[in-house]
Design a protein around this motif. Structure first.
Motif, mmCIF file in Angstrom:
data_model
loop_
_atom_site.group_PDB
_atom_site.id
_atom_site.type_symbol
_atom_site.label_atom_id
_atom_site.label_comp_id
_atom_site.label_asym_id
_atom_site.label_seq_id
_atom_site.Cartn_x
_atom_site.Cartn_y
_atom_site.Cartn_z
ATOM 1 N N ILE A 329 0.720 -1.232 -0.125
ATOM 2 C CA ILE A 329 0.014 -0.070 -0.022
ATOM 3 C C ILE A 329 0.726 1.206 -0.008
ATOM 4 C CG2 ILE A 329 -2.000 1.314 1.252
ATOM 5 C CD1 ILE A 329 -2.644 -1.372 2.606
ATOM 6 N N ILE A 330 0.543 2.145 -0.804
ATOM 7 C CA ILE A 330 1.428 3.531 -1.070
ATOM 8 C C ILE A 330 0.574 4.560 -1.029
ATOM 9 C CG2 ILE A 330 3.018 4.659 -2.428
ATOM 10 C CD1 ILE A 330 4.001 2.234 -3.656
ATOM 11 N N GLY A 331 0.580 5.727 -0.106
ATOM 12 C CA GLY A 331 -0.191 7.023 -0.154
ATOM 13 C C GLY A 331 0.493 7.872 -0.829
ATOM 14 N N THR A 332 -0.016 8.580 -2.093
ATOM 15 C CA THR A 332 0.697 9.514 -2.911
ATOM 16 C C THR A 332 -0.128 10.643 -2.954
ATOM 17 O OG1 THR A 332 1.428 7.701 -4.336
ATOM 18 C CG2 THR A 332 1.575 9.776 -5.135
ATOM 19 N N GLY A 333 0.247 11.846 -3.174
ATOM 20 C CA GLY A 333 -0.538 13.018 -3.452
ATOM 21 C C GLY A 333 -0.334 13.680 -2.133
ATOM 22 N N HIS A 337 -5.695 8.794 2.794
ATOM 23 C CA HIS A 337 -6.409 7.718 2.285
ATOM 24 C C HIS A 337 -6.719 6.927 3.196
ATOM 25 C CE1 HIS A 337 -6.188 10.384 -1.136
ATOM 26 N NE2 HIS A 337 -4.868 10.139 -1.227
ATOM 27 N N PRO A 338 -7.960 6.895 3.934
ATOM 28 C CA PRO A 338 -8.272 5.605 4.746
ATOM 29 C C PRO A 338 -8.923 4.580 4.097
ATOM 30 C CG PRO A 338 -9.826 7.536 5.014
ATOM 31 C CD PRO A 338 -8.764 7.929 3.884
ATOM 32 N N PHE A 339 -8.110 3.474 3.749
ATOM 33 C CA PHE A 339 -8.684 2.763 2.806
ATOM 34 C C PHE A 339 -8.972 1.306 3.793
ATOM 35 C CE2 PHE A 339 -8.842 -0.646 -0.383
ATOM 36 C CZ PHE A 339 -9.441 -0.250 -1.559
ATOM 37 N N HIS A 340 -10.488 1.078 3.646
ATOM 38 C CA HIS A 340 -10.979 -0.065 4.512
ATOM 39 C C HIS A 340 -11.259 -1.365 3.762
ATOM 40 C CE1 HIS A 340 -13.220 -2.159 7.380
ATOM 41 N NE2 HIS A 340 -14.384 -2.131 6.861
ATOM 42 N N GLU A 341 -10.489 -2.240 4.449
ATOM 43 C CA GLU A 341 -10.786 -3.764 3.686
ATOM 44 C C GLU A 341 -11.720 -4.470 4.379
ATOM 45 O OE1 GLU A 341 -7.992 -2.335 4.729
ATOM 46 O OE2 GLU A 341 -6.489 -1.922 3.011
ATOM 47 N N HIS A 342 -12.841 -4.731 4.038
ATOM 48 C CA HIS A 342 -13.828 -5.411 4.486
ATOM 49 C C HIS A 342 -13.813 -7.018 4.659
ATOM 50 C CE1 HIS A 342 -17.334 -2.866 5.125
ATOM 51 N NE2 HIS A 342 -17.111 -2.129 4.247
ATOM 52 N N GLY A 343 -13.909 -7.388 5.660
ATOM 53 C CA GLY A 343 -13.744 -9.091 5.753
ATOM 54 C C GLY A 343 -12.943 -9.206 6.678
ATOM 55 N N ASN A 344 -11.897 -8.411 7.176
ATOM 56 C CA ASN A 344 -10.994 -8.721 8.361
ATOM 57 C C ASN A 344 -9.989 -7.452 8.388
ATOM 58 O OD1 ASN A 344 -9.346 -10.103 10.090
ATOM 59 N ND2 ASN A 344 -8.932 -11.789 8.845
ATOM 60 N N HIS A 345 -9.208 -7.483 9.547
ATOM 61 C CA HIS A 345 -8.334 -6.338 9.851
ATOM 62 C C HIS A 345 -7.008 -6.846 8.958
ATOM 63 C CE1 HIS A 345 -11.154 -5.291 12.792
ATOM 64 N NE2 HIS A 345 -10.477 -4.227 13.229
ATOM 65 N N VAL A 346 -6.153 -5.837 8.707
ATOM 66 C CA VAL A 346 -4.716 -6.074 7.987
ATOM 67 C C VAL A 346 -3.723 -6.003 9.149
ATOM 68 C CG1 VAL A 346 -3.201 -5.104 6.454
ATOM 69 C CG2 VAL A 346 -5.741 -5.230 5.756
ATOM 70 N N LEU A 376 -5.106 -3.291 11.685
ATOM 71 C CA LEU A 376 -5.597 -2.076 11.266
ATOM 72 C C LEU A 376 -7.142 -2.343 10.692
ATOM 73 C CD1 LEU A 376 -2.728 0.123 9.804
ATOM 74 C CD2 LEU A 376 -3.731 0.075 12.192
ATOM 75 N N PHE A 377 -8.160 -1.704 10.951
ATOM 76 C CA PHE A 377 -9.361 -1.431 10.431
ATOM 77 C C PHE A 377 -9.422 -0.816 9.022
ATOM 78 C CE2 PHE A 377 -13.675 0.646 10.152
ATOM 79 C CZ PHE A 377 -14.388 -0.378 9.884
ATOM 80 N N THR A 378 -8.813 0.371 8.935
ATOM 81 C CA THR A 378 -8.490 1.003 7.864
ATOM 82 C C THR A 378 -6.918 1.205 7.663
ATOM 83 O OG1 THR A 378 -8.716 3.218 8.763
ATOM 84 C CG2 THR A 378 -10.420 2.097 7.767
ATOM 85 N N THR A 379 -6.447 0.760 6.498
ATOM 86 C CA THR A 379 -4.897 1.128 6.400
ATOM 87 C C THR A 379 -4.601 2.556 5.794
ATOM 88 O OG1 THR A 379 -5.191 0.279 4.052
ATOM 89 C CG2 THR A 379 -4.385 -1.222 5.967
ATOM 90 N N THR A 380 -4.527 3.540 6.627
ATOM 91 C CA THR A 380 -4.615 4.836 6.288
ATOM 92 C C THR A 380 -3.230 5.381 6.014
ATOM 93 O OG1 THR A 380 -6.417 5.436 7.931
ATOM 94 C CG2 THR A 380 -5.021 7.064 7.457
ATOM 95 N N THR A 381 -3.128 5.825 4.805
ATOM 96 C CA THR A 381 -1.617 6.267 4.289
ATOM 97 C C THR A 381 -1.684 7.995 4.384
ATOM 98 O OG1 THR A 381 -2.571 6.219 2.004
ATOM 99 C CG2 THR A 381 -1.444 4.058 2.910
ATOM 100 N N THR A 382 -0.498 8.241 4.602
ATOM 101 C CA THR A 382 -0.436 9.589 4.633
ATOM 102 C C THR A 382 0.642 9.980 3.161
ATOM 103 O OG1 THR A 382 1.744 9.284 6.030
ATOM 104 C CG2 THR A 382 -0.459 10.227 6.828
#
Length: 551
Positions: A329-333, A337-346, A376-382
């Motif tokens: 996972i990469i945050g750009t810009g 970006h708080p990305f949420h992967e349904h089904g399980n935590h990461v 993580l419930f959401t893999t938030t990238t800065t």
């Protein structure tokens, strides 16, 4: 790891109901798209890249003027793509994001950049965060850098390539994991315009990961293939994985791109190193939110789809129950970006290529350190942050038999020490068992209260008539993942689908779809239209379905 909960399952169904509000025809179109993906890129030690202008497309029909990195047409050696079997692989002279560079830890990497941007843009460059870059000649042991005065021109952060010129960067790929690269020149403009990409560094040793090695394709169950770039993300026993996907998140303000296009055309004879453009990059109002350069639903089309000549990578994960899936996972810009992967935590393994390890045990210093990153419930990238994490889905906690066993059918589920049916069970599960990695506590538990099929024993849920509910061509009309899942889900008026034909037998594809999306609601729109933006569907496929990531 945590597990899927009733709440998570309900939330997923709620999302699907929300999708349904956009209309049955539109929903069917979205769920009938191709959904095969991997972590594709180019491999090697020497890369010749361009910075160039082109246009990219968005699902609302717009064509956005952009800049991006791509492969120089004058590469001395043929490009080597990974996975090696991927169909239609190409590296154009401009793409967004830039080519994913797949390299090996410890190798000396050389990247030569040619500035083919319009003259009005001025100089450009590349930063490689996390690596010590030599702007000259690096010794074969990677320890001595001999600077070259003719290598580009000095910039604020790094040597730059002037318009029409080149600059060469050399560094040792010292740290495995997922990394990023992006422009070090006028970042507020050039990164916004699309000058960014990803680097995947594969570990150079397997001392601690011998157990991660895969079976040859001839020994893998149900015709599966191994598309991974390596058996493990790091040389650590907890970094094994079965499947990998790269997600690079970015946003785009079309107003900035429009200004740049207008000023490029008005300053064709510019000779200033910093260019001849005055583009207002504030206030910032992005209208497009992208995963690997595409917005939903375009991100669910295949890699290297010809309709996106400058956006070759998709973002559409598949998996089987129990598989360990590596998310890069990469945050750009500019935005988080708080990305949420349904089904399980990461489970996070590393940030910026740095393993998050447990402390050394003073009483047992030889005890291996294991990854100790958060769930993580959401893999938030800065902006600029990279992350490696492991995701999996097993059906644990559903409290019903996801494989559609029923009392008296003779099926077997022998729990291993962790409660799953695996090769560690006694007796061991065959690798080609249709319910491999089943959570045995739920074996034989019914779903249905008013049953349509053979799984009747008074379960808590009444299935809807298949004439009333359909979930697109990925879904087999069944809540089960067994090899005969579709034929076991029958309605009072016929089989599912209602044509009395099995359109989606499990061996072709009839899985569960979980929505993966940004938790910033604006970011799941395309120019304020839902659905769009940073959204995709993750599919859990029956074990008997061979996931083909070669296209």
């Amino acid at each position: 790891m945590g597990h899927i909960t009733h709440r998570a399952w309900t939330a997923t169904l709620a999302h699907l109901r929300q999708l349904a509000r956009i209309g049955v025809a539109t929903l069917a179109a979205l769920l009938s798209l191709h959904a095969q993906a991997a972590a594709p890129g180019i491999t090697g030690k020497v890369f010749n890249l361009n910075a160039e202008e082109a246009r990219i497309t968005q699902p609302d029909g717009s064509s956005v003027y952009s800049w991006g990195y791509g492969c120089a047409a004058t590469n001395a050696t043929p490009l080597v793509f990974s996975p090696s079997t991927i169909v239609g692989a190409t590296c154009p002279t401009m793409q967004i994001p830039g080519p994913t560079l797949i390299v090996r830890q410890g190798d000396i990497i050389t990247v030569t950049l040619t500035n083919n941007l319009p003259a009005a843009a001025g100089n450009t460059s590349i930063l490689f965060p996390g690596f010590t870059v030599c702007n000259g000649t690096l010794s074969t042991d990677g320890k001595t850098c001999t600077a070259s005065a003719s290598n580009g021109v000095p910039g604020l952060l790094v040597q730059e390539a002037p318009h029409g010129g080149t600059v060469t960067y050399t560094f040792v790929a010292s740290t495995p994991g997922t990394h990023t690269y992006y422009s070090g020149t006028q970042g507020d403009l050039q990164i916004e315009m699309g000058l960014y990409g990803a680097i995947i560094v594969l570990p150079n040793t397997s001392v601690n990961t011998a157990g991660c090695m895969a079976l040859p394709d001839s020994g893998r169950p149900f015709g599966q293939h191994d598309f991974r770039n390596a058996p493990a993300a790091f040389d650590n026993s907890a970094a094994c994985y079965d499947r990998e996907y790269l997600f690079q998140f970015s946003e785009m303000d079309p107003r900035i791109h429009q200004q740049a296009e207008q000023q490029v055309g008005a300053n064709t004879s510019c000779t200033k190193p910093n260019g001849c453009m005055t583009v207002e990059t504030e206030p910032y109002h992005p209208a497009y939110f992208m995963v690997n350069g595409r917005s939903m639903p375009d991100d669910m089309d295949p890699n290297y789809a010809p309709q996106y000549p400058h956006q070759p990578y998709n973002g559409n994960p598949h998996m089987h129950p129990g598989e360990l899936v590596l998310l890069r996972i990469i945050g750009t810009g500019r935005w988080q970006h708080p990305f949420h992967e349904h089904g399980n935590h990461v489970r996070v393994l590393a940030r910026d290529g740095n393993l998050l390890l447990s402390p050394v045990d003073p009483a047992n210093p030889a005890k291996p350190q294991l990854p100790a990153g958060p769930l993580l419930f959401t893999t938030t990238t800065t902006p600029g942050l990279t992350m490696d994490g492991i995701f999996y889905w097993t059906g644990r906690g559903l409290n019903w038999d996801v494989y559609a066993h029923y009392p008296g059918d003779g099926s077997v589920c022998v729990p291993d020490a962790n409660g799953y049916y695996t090769t560690a069970s006694n007796p061991p599960a065959p690798r080609n068992a249709p319910n491999y990695y089943e959570w045995c506590q739920d074996h034989g538990k019914a779903l249905e209260k008013a049953p349509f099929g053979k799984v009747a024993s008074g379960g808590p849920v009444t299935l809807p008539d298949s004439h009333v509910l359909t979930n697109g061509s990925w879904y087999g009309g069944s809540p089960y993942l067994g090899p005969d899942a579709t034929t076991r889900a029958t309605s009072p008026t016929g089989t599912s689908p209602p044509t009395s034909t099995n359109l989606n037998p499990a061996a072709t594809e009839a899985g569960f779809a979980f929505m993966w999306h940004s938790h910033n609601e604006r970011e799941i729109t395309t120019n304020n239209i839902f659905p769009g933006g940073m959204m995709m569907m993750m599919l859990v496929d029956p074990p008997v379905f061979p996931i083909d990531e070669s296209n």
